[in-house]
Design an enzyme around this catalytic site. Structure first.
Site, PDB file in Angstrom:
ATOM      1  N   GLY A 199     -20.766   6.456   1.806  1.00 54.64           N
ATOM      2  CA  GLY A 199     -19.861   6.850   0.733  1.00 54.64           C
ATOM      3  C   GLY A 199     -20.589   6.841  -0.597  1.00 54.64           C
ATOM      4  O   GLY A 199     -21.598   6.132  -0.771  1.00 54.64           O
ATOM      5  N   LYS A 233       0.862  -1.191   0.000  1.00 57.08           N
ATOM      6  CA  LYS A 233       0.000   0.000   0.000  1.00 57.08           C
ATOM      7  C   LYS A 233       0.888   1.227   0.000  1.00 57.08           C
ATOM      8  O   LYS A 233       2.022   1.184   0.496  1.00 57.08           O
ATOM      9  CB  LYS A 233      -0.877   0.014   1.262  1.00 57.08           C
ATOM     10  CG  LYS A 233      -2.167   0.802   1.081  1.00 57.08           C
ATOM     11  CD  LYS A 233      -3.150  -0.023   0.292  1.00 57.08           C
ATOM     12  CE  LYS A 233      -4.462   0.648   0.059  1.00 57.08           C
ATOM     13  NZ  LYS A 233      -5.440  -0.302  -0.499  1.00 57.08           N
ATOM     14  N   GLY A 284     -18.455   7.092  -3.661  1.00 59.76           N
ATOM     15  CA  GLY A 284     -17.322   7.134  -4.586  1.00 59.76           C
ATOM     16  C   GLY A 284     -17.371   5.931  -5.513  1.00 59.76           C
ATOM     17  O   GLY A 284     -18.444   5.388  -5.800  1.00 59.76           O
ATOM     18  N   ASN A 285     -16.200   5.526  -5.954  1.00 58.56           N
ATOM     19  CA  ASN A 285     -16.119   4.432  -6.932  1.00 58.56           C
ATOM     20  C   ASN A 285     -16.783   3.150  -6.437  1.00 58.56           C
ATOM     21  O   ASN A 285     -17.628   2.571  -7.123  1.00 58.56           O
ATOM     22  CB  ASN A 285     -14.638   4.183  -7.266  1.00 58.56           C
ATOM     23  CG  ASN A 285     -14.444   2.936  -8.097  1.00 58.56           C
ATOM     24  OD1 ASN A 285     -14.262   1.852  -7.562  1.00 58.56           O
ATOM     25  ND2 ASN A 285     -14.525   3.080  -9.410  1.00 58.56           N
TER      26      ASN A 285
HETATM   27  P1  NAD Z   1     -13.551   7.315  -3.345  1.00 59.85           P
HETATM   28  O1  NAD Z   1     -12.545   8.347  -2.989  1.00 59.85           O
HETATM   29  O2  NAD Z   1     -13.955   7.142  -4.775  1.00 59.85           O
HETATM   30  O3  NAD Z   1     -14.898   7.560  -2.507  1.00 59.85           O
HETATM   31  C1  NAD Z   1     -14.907   7.709  -1.138  1.00 59.85           C
HETATM   32  C2  NAD Z   1     -16.317   8.135  -0.752  1.00 59.85           C
HETATM   33  O4  NAD Z   1     -16.408   8.170   0.678  1.00 59.85           O
HETATM   34  C3  NAD Z   1     -16.709   9.529  -1.244  1.00 59.85           C
HETATM   35  O5  NAD Z   1     -18.043   9.518  -1.640  1.00 59.85           O
HETATM   36  C4  NAD Z   1     -16.533  10.395   0.007  1.00 59.85           C
HETATM   37  O6  NAD Z   1     -17.376  11.541  -0.022  1.00 59.85           O
HETATM   38  C5  NAD Z   1     -16.981   9.417   1.058  1.00 59.85           C
HETATM   39  N1  NAD Z   1     -16.527   9.731   2.401  1.00 59.85           N
HETATM   40  C6  NAD Z   1     -15.308  10.087   2.836  1.00 59.85           C
HETATM   41  N2  NAD Z   1     -15.332  10.285   4.161  1.00 59.85           N
HETATM   42  C7  NAD Z   1     -16.590  10.048   4.560  1.00 59.85           C
HETATM   43  C8  NAD Z   1     -17.265  10.083   5.797  1.00 59.85           C
HETATM   44  N3  NAD Z   1     -16.620  10.403   6.918  1.00 59.85           N
HETATM   45  N4  NAD Z   1     -18.588   9.783   5.828  1.00 59.85           N
HETATM   46  C9  NAD Z   1     -19.257   9.458   4.706  1.00 59.85           C
HETATM   47  N5  NAD Z   1     -18.688   9.408   3.510  1.00 59.85           N
HETATM   48  C10 NAD Z   1     -17.365   9.696   3.439  1.00 59.85           C
HETATM   49  O7  NAD Z   1     -12.989   5.961  -2.725  1.00 59.85           O
HETATM   50  P2  NAD Z   1     -13.313   4.472  -3.178  1.00 59.85           P
HETATM   51  O8  NAD Z   1     -12.342   4.079  -4.215  1.00 59.85           O
HETATM   52  O9  NAD Z   1     -14.754   4.324  -3.421  1.00 59.85           O
HETATM   53  O10 NAD Z   1     -12.900   3.679  -1.844  1.00 59.85           O
HETATM   54  C11 NAD Z   1     -13.770   3.586  -0.731  1.00 59.85           C
HETATM   55  C12 NAD Z   1     -13.226   2.548   0.236  1.00 59.85           C
HETATM   56  O11 NAD Z   1     -13.065   1.308  -0.448  1.00 59.85           O
HETATM   57  C13 NAD Z   1     -11.859   2.828   0.839  1.00 59.85           C
HETATM   58  O12 NAD Z   1     -11.796   2.262   2.142  1.00 59.85           O
HETATM   59  C14 NAD Z   1     -10.899   2.080  -0.069  1.00 59.85           C
HETATM   60  O13 NAD Z   1      -9.678   1.771   0.579  1.00 59.85           O
HETATM   61  C15 NAD Z   1     -11.733   0.852  -0.333  1.00 59.85           C
HETATM   62  N6  NAD Z   1     -11.374   0.113  -1.546  1.00 59.85           N
HETATM   63  C16 NAD Z   1     -11.391   0.700  -2.760  1.00 59.85           C
HETATM   64  C17 NAD Z   1     -11.103  -0.053  -3.895  1.00 59.85           C
HETATM   65  C18 NAD Z   1     -11.187   0.513  -5.281  1.00 59.85           C
HETATM   66  O14 NAD Z   1     -11.001  -0.252  -6.240  1.00 59.85           O
HETATM   67  N7  NAD Z   1     -11.508   1.780  -5.444  1.00 59.85           N
HETATM   68  C19 NAD Z   1     -10.744  -1.397  -3.760  1.00 59.85           C
HETATM   69  C20 NAD Z   1     -10.747  -1.971  -2.504  1.00 59.85           C
HETATM   70  C21 NAD Z   1     -11.067  -1.196  -1.405  1.00 59.85           C
END
Ligand code: NAD
Length: 428
Positions: free
Chosen positions: A219, A107, A221-222
């Site tokens: 959340g 990471k 996001g993605n």
């Molecule tokens: P992202 O940055 O696309 O989205 C994060 C989302 O969380 C956003 O909508 C943001 O507004 C919201 N957020 C942040 N803080 C918050 C809070 N305190 N309360 C409510 N919402 C909040 O990130 P992502 O890629 O969707 O990743 C989200 C989680 O999934 C993370 O823990 C990441 O490590 C994990 N993850 C992501 C992937 C990937 O492929 N993107 C893979 C495995 C794990």
């Protein structure tokens, strides 16, 4: 938000210790797996748009690479800490092992807030990160990917810097690249879809039809957006989502009892997954406090934002209706919250199983990049379904036959696979 007193690495180590006890691991194996095998800490000096120099702190941690090159995302976050990166790298080791792909765990992170950086400054930061660590990463060593607040464009800048420094094309160096520039079709959907493949399998076990269920998601996001997309395709209804509000420096939950409209929500969301409070209210959504997503009368909770969100302090606020928690985020649930979840007999799909779709598809991307031959989207997604379903069934069968919850079962399977690889290599 990451609370200062919470240390995710302590959680990760506690979880590991539990698995090590169950497996009765010897002391050397415990010592090896309890800490990262390698860490890189460095400064990244960047010339800002106003000509001033600014120095950012960057990290890359390789927890274990006994089963293959380290693999894991790179996060841009103002509250990034080395212990968060350590924990996440350890969780990546278990994730690649539980998904049974030939990779280890790594990471990276940079302490920064990309909201406050121009595109050019972000590009310089990406290139600067690679310059500091390029000798210790690479397609057969350690393969980065996007994560919180990093995206395909960031990956492409990093690839370009890496290839420039190495003097050759090495598209397998990094995953999550834009499609057409070495990226895989299906990668952007993979993590969220993978979460829902595990939800689908959990519902089958509980004999519940997806169309009879409601969900609430933290959340937007993605991970969250694609989880909602596939869940709705299966017939489920999401009634609440939450997101971080940069202006107010707090989170809000947005509720629509008749079901949120994904397309509509996307139209009022910024590239960081922040939903516009004003605009969403105009669309008829109720604006509730940040933690309200957890308190909804739903069958399924999907934390898909950040770590340390379901804690000993708020777990009791979950509705009695909740039957499944699928951890889209890494480390969203603390050990104290786990006690409440286990007492209530909630079916937990642990993070490193639930969100393994991302790394599985990243692995597919690396394979395609190394072959320089790219698969169709349906091909990628059906291979993803096969891998995720197999991983889920292996864990749930093991859980049932050993009377363990899903988190403990997933830990025992993955720690055992990694410990065995270390033993086979003669490391312990
Ligand atoms: P992202 O940055 O696309 O989205 C994060 C989302 O969380 C956003 O909508 C943001 O507004 C919201 N957020 C942040 N803080 C918050 C809070 N305190 N309360 C409510 N919402 C909040 O990130 P992502 O890629 O969707 O990743 C989200 C989680 O999934 C993370 O823990 C990441 O490590 C994990 N993850 C992501 C992937 C990937 O492929 N993107 C893979 C495995 C794990």
């Amino acid at each position: 938000m990451v609370k200062n007193s919470y240390n995710p690495f302590e959680t990760a180590q506690k979880q590991f210790d539990r698995a090590a006890d169950m497996l009765e691991l010897d002391q050397a194996t415990r010592d090896l797996l309890r800490n990262p095998i390698r860490e890189f800490h460095f400064s990244i000096p960047i010339r800002m748009d106003d000509s001033q120099m600014k120095v950012f702190r960057g990290f890359r941690v390789q927890h274990n690479d006994a089963r293959g090159p380290a693999k894991g995302g790179l996060r841009f976050h103002p509250q990034e800490t080395i212990d968060t990166v350590r924990a996440l790298s350890m969780w990546m080791t278990w994730k690649t092992a539980v998904a049974d792909i030939p990779l280890g765990g790594g990471k990276g992170g940079v302490i920064c807030d990309p909201h406050n950086l121009s595109q050019i400054e972000q590009e310089r930061l990406c290139r600067g990160w690679v310059r500091q660590v390029f000798k210790n990463i690479g397609p057969s060593v350690d393969v980065p990917a996007p994560d919180v607040m990093t995206n395909p464009q960031h990956m492409l800048w990093m690839l370009d810097e890496y290839e420039t420094l190495r003097g050759e094309k090495l598209p397998g160096f990094i995953t999550g690249k834009p499609v057409g520039m070495g990226g895989s079709l299906g990668r952007k959907e993979a993590t969220g879809y993978g979460v829902i493949i595990t939800v689908r399998e959990a519902l089958k076990e509980l004999n519940i039809s997806p169309s009879d269920t409601l969900a609430s998601v933290q959340g937007f996001g993605n991970v969250s957006q694609y989880a909602i997309e596939l869940y709705e395709q299966l017939g489920g209804k999401v009634v609440c989502v939450s997101s971080w509000n940069q202006e107010d420096q707090t989170s809000y939950s947005f509720r629509k009892k008749e079901g949120v409209d994904l397309k509509e929500l996307r139209s009022v969301t910024n590239p960081f997954g922040g939903i516009d409070k004003q605009k969403v209210q105009e669309l008829g959504y109720e604006v509730l406090p940040g933690e309200a997503w957890l308190e909804q009368e739903v069958d399924i909770l999907i934390p898909a934002a950040l770590e340390n969100q379901i804690t000993g302090d708020n777990a009791e606020k979950m509705s009695k209706r909740v039957k499944i928690i699928a951890e889209g985020a890494n480390g969203p649930t603390t050990p104290d919250a786990d006690k409440v979840i286990n007492k209530r007999n909630i079916f937990i799909v642990p993070d490193f199983l639930a969100n393994a779709g991302g790394v599985t598809c990243s692995y597919f991307e690396q394979v395609q990049s190394n072959m320089n031959y790219f698969w169709e989207r349906d091909d990628v997604l059906s291979r993803l379904d096969v891998k995720m379903t197999a991983a889920f069934i292996a864990v749930s069968d093991f859980a049932r036959s050993n009377k363990l919850n899903m988190r403990d079962a997933a830990y025992v399977i993955s720690v055992n696979r990694v410990a065995q690889a270390c033993k086979d290599r003669g490391w312990v």
